[in-house]
Scaffold this active site. Structure first.
Site, PDB file in Angstrom:
ATOM      1  N   LYS A  10     -14.703  16.809   8.705  1.00  0.00           N
ATOM      2  CA  LYS A  10     -15.724  15.832   8.302  1.00  0.00           C
ATOM      3  C   LYS A  10     -15.105  14.592   7.663  1.00  0.00           C
ATOM      4  CE  LYS A  10     -20.017  15.414   5.656  1.00  0.00           C
ATOM      5  NZ  LYS A  10     -19.671  14.125   5.108  1.00  0.00           N
ATOM      6  N   ASP A  68      -3.424  13.126  15.422  1.00  0.00           N
ATOM      7  CA  ASP A  68      -2.607  14.042  14.640  1.00  0.00           C
ATOM      8  C   ASP A  68      -1.779  13.173  13.708  1.00  0.00           C
ATOM      9  OD1 ASP A  68      -1.964  16.644  13.887  1.00  0.00           O
ATOM     10  OD2 ASP A  68      -0.168  16.691  15.104  1.00  0.00           O
ATOM     11  N   GLY A 151      -6.083  15.568   1.710  1.00  0.00           N
ATOM     12  CA  GLY A 151      -4.713  15.862   2.141  1.00  0.00           C
ATOM     13  C   GLY A 151      -3.689  15.426   1.107  1.00  0.00           C
ATOM     14  N   HIS A 178      -2.370   4.612   7.416  1.00  0.00           N
ATOM     15  CA  HIS A 178      -1.772   4.910   8.707  1.00  0.00           C
ATOM     16  C   HIS A 178      -2.838   5.060   9.788  1.00  0.00           C
ATOM     17  CE1 HIS A 178      -2.564   8.276   6.110  1.00  0.00           C
ATOM     18  NE2 HIS A 178      -2.677   9.095   7.150  1.00  0.00           N
TER      19      HIS A 178
END
Length: 198
Positions: A10, A68, A151, A178
């Site tokens: 999410k 990724d 994260g 990023h």
């Protein structure tokens, strides 16, 4: 044009939806019907992004993207790299991963804690596949800072702005991260190569 994000995360979908607000409608994997989590067996983040995009592309005619992300720490010879999301184990939490990284860097001076966050986006649309990349340079600080993000954001400090990614609001993060840098390139790619193929 709609964009389907091949993810059940999410936080990630919200970031991408916010970025494309006003340009494209962003759907998650859940919005178009459930699918099993893809096992990330690639040796690179590029391979993993493509695996995830291909796993859902057959379910829809819309543009599918999957990303990724890897955190590459110089002092650790590029680790955690392709294992970024599962650095502390397959079912590791964000906190577990952060704690493992902080323990490995304990006592290492700040000038040797340089790191790069790199996001790769794989896109599939009407049989065309492409890879787009974005990155941001920074360093890993001693302890988490900030209330936003997810994260490794609380321990990834961007020298250019003098804050961790977790100290930035979603709007601020979507200008410098990023993923934001990769999404900017993706938006250009869509405009220049795909909009005429609707």
């Amino acid at each position: 044009m709609k964009i389907v994000v091949a993810s059940h995360n999410k936080h990630k979908v919200d970031e991408i939806r916010e970025f494309f607000k006003g340009d494209y409608e962003v759907l998650s994997a859940d919005d178009i019907g459930s699918y099993d989590e893809v096992e990330e067996t690639g040796k690179t983040i590029e391979e993993n992004a493509l695996l995830k995009a291909r796993a859902i592309a057959y379910l829809t005619d819309e543009l599918v993207i999957a990303d990724d992300t890897g955190l590459f720490v110089d002092y650790l010879d590029g680790e955690p790299g392709v294992y970024t999301a599962r650095f502390a184990g397959v079912n590791a939490t964000y906190e577990d991963n952060n704690n493992k990284l902080l323990n490995l860097l304990k006592g290492v001076p700040m000038e040797k804690r340089k790191a790069t966050f790199k996001t790769v986006i794989a896109l599939i649309y009407k049989g065309r596949e492409a890879i787009i990349e974005g990155k941001v340079d920074g360093r890993i600080i001693d302890a988490p800072r900030g209330q936003y993000g997810f994260g490794y954001d609380p321990i990834f400090y961007v020298d250019e702005i003098g804050k961790t990614l977790a100290e930035l609001t979603l709007e601020e993060k979507n200008k410098v991260s990023h993923r934001a840098n990769a999404l900017k390139k993706l938006k250009e790619y869509i405009k220049n190569n795909l909009e005429d193929r609707k």
